[in-house]
Design a protein around this motif. Structure first.
Motif, PDB file in Angstrom:
ATOM      1  N   GLY A  29      -1.865   2.025  -5.545  1.00 28.35           N
ATOM      2  CA  GLY A  29      -0.587   2.362  -4.928  1.00 28.35           C
ATOM      3  C   GLY A  29       0.543   1.532  -5.506  1.00 28.35           C
ATOM      4  O   GLY A  29       0.323   0.591  -6.269  1.00 28.35           O
ATOM      5  N   ALA A  30       1.732   1.901  -5.126  1.00 24.32           N
ATOM      6  CA  ALA A  30       2.932   1.180  -5.543  1.00 24.32           C
ATOM      7  C   ALA A  30       3.882   1.161  -4.361  1.00 24.32           C
ATOM      8  O   ALA A  30       3.801   2.006  -3.464  1.00 24.32           O
ATOM      9  CB  ALA A  30       3.577   1.855  -6.744  1.00 24.32           C
ATOM     10  N   GLY A  31       4.778   0.183  -4.364  1.00 22.36           N
ATOM     11  CA  GLY A  31       5.697   0.084  -3.247  1.00 22.36           C
ATOM     12  C   GLY A  31       7.015  -0.549  -3.621  1.00 22.36           C
ATOM     13  O   GLY A  31       7.150  -1.204  -4.660  1.00 22.36           O
ATOM     14  N   THR A  44       6.087  -3.574  -6.017  1.00 18.55           N
ATOM     15  CA  THR A  44       4.685  -3.979  -6.073  1.00 18.55           C
ATOM     16  C   THR A  44       3.811  -2.826  -6.564  1.00 18.55           C
ATOM     17  O   THR A  44       4.163  -1.655  -6.416  1.00 18.55           O
ATOM     18  CB  THR A  44       4.159  -4.418  -4.689  1.00 18.55           C
ATOM     19  N   ALA A  45       2.671  -3.199  -7.132  1.00 19.45           N
ATOM     20  CA  ALA A  45       1.625  -2.244  -7.496  1.00 19.45           C
ATOM     21  C   ALA A  45       0.297  -2.894  -7.154  1.00 19.45           C
ATOM     22  O   ALA A  45       0.138  -4.110  -7.299  1.00 19.45           O
ATOM     23  CB  ALA A  45       1.690  -1.903  -8.979  1.00 19.45           C
ATOM     24  N   HIS A  46      -0.638  -2.105  -6.652  1.00 16.69           N
ATOM     25  CA  HIS A  46      -1.932  -2.671  -6.282  1.00 16.69           C
ATOM     26  C   HIS A  46      -3.063  -1.689  -6.548  1.00 16.69           C
ATOM     27  O   HIS A  46      -2.855  -0.484  -6.596  1.00 16.69           O
ATOM     28  CB  HIS A  46      -1.944  -3.095  -4.801  1.00 16.69           C
ATOM     29  N   ALA A 140      -0.835   8.608   1.127  1.00 19.47           N
ATOM     30  CA  ALA A 140      -0.313   8.058   2.370  1.00 19.47           C
ATOM     31  C   ALA A 140       1.018   7.364   2.103  1.00 19.47           C
ATOM     32  O   ALA A 140       1.270   6.865   1.009  1.00 19.47           O
ATOM     33  CB  ALA A 140      -1.308   7.070   2.976  1.00 19.47           C
ATOM     34  N   LEU A 141       1.855   7.332   3.105  1.00 24.88           N
ATOM     35  CA  LEU A 141       3.122   6.615   3.062  1.00 24.88           C
ATOM     36  C   LEU A 141       2.952   5.363   3.908  1.00 24.88           C
ATOM     37  O   LEU A 141       2.597   5.454   5.090  1.00 24.88           O
ATOM     38  CB  LEU A 141       4.243   7.497   3.606  1.00 24.88           C
TER      39      LEU A 141
END
Length: 158
Positions: A29-31, A44-46, A140-141
């Motif tokens: 994911g990324a945020g 962020t990225a995970h 998902a959000l």
């Protein structure tokens, strides 16, 4: 960095790598977040994976990298945290999940301005809590809060 901090990060990394062999539910994911102190965006990225599940509680390990940049009065600051996180997810609901967790890692802090530059790598910890709203079985959000603490940064010999 202190010896105890290196030992903690090494131990957490080994635990996460041991969990890689199960890879029951890998995800990425990324945020984009907002840093209240510096009033700047945190990107962020995970990547993560489930290491265990008991009832409706899923235990997950994540590797995360972030980036925040701030510039004021001719001084540029870049912070790049590299974290190993634990995230517990309550999966009892079909449309959303609650989560909480924490992480530890290292942040590279780079400061430059007025013809000078210096950098430091400091121990970093974070706590997080929030909700994942399931848009589909694969997407998902995430809406959450995280508190990030960086050890004191030592720059320019100070």
């Amino acid at each position: 960095m202190m010896k105890a901090q290196k030992l903690l990060i090494t131990t957490l990394t080994i635990a996460a790598l041991m969990g890689l062999q199960s890879l029951r539910a890998a995800y990425a994911g990324a945020g984009v977040g907002y840093m209240i102190d510096s009033e700047e965006e945190l990107f962020t990225a995970h990547v993560g994976f489930e290491v265990a599940a008991k009832g409706s509680l899923s235990h997950n390990m994540e590797f995360e990298i972030g980036y925040v940049e701030d510039s004021e009065m001719g001084v540029d600051v870049e912070i790049m945290p590299l974290m190993l996180n634990y995230r517990a997810i309550n999966t009892v609901n079909e449309s959303y999940d609650f989560y909480f967790g924490g992480g530890a890692g290292i942040s590279k802090v780079d400061v430059s301005g007025f013809g000078l530059s210096d950098d430091d790598s400091v121990f970093t910890v974070q706590l997080m809590v929030g909700m994942d709203f399931k848009l589909s079985s694969e997407v998902a959000l995430r809406l959450g809060y995280r508190y990030i603490y960086l050890e004191t940064v030592e720059l320019f010999g100070i």
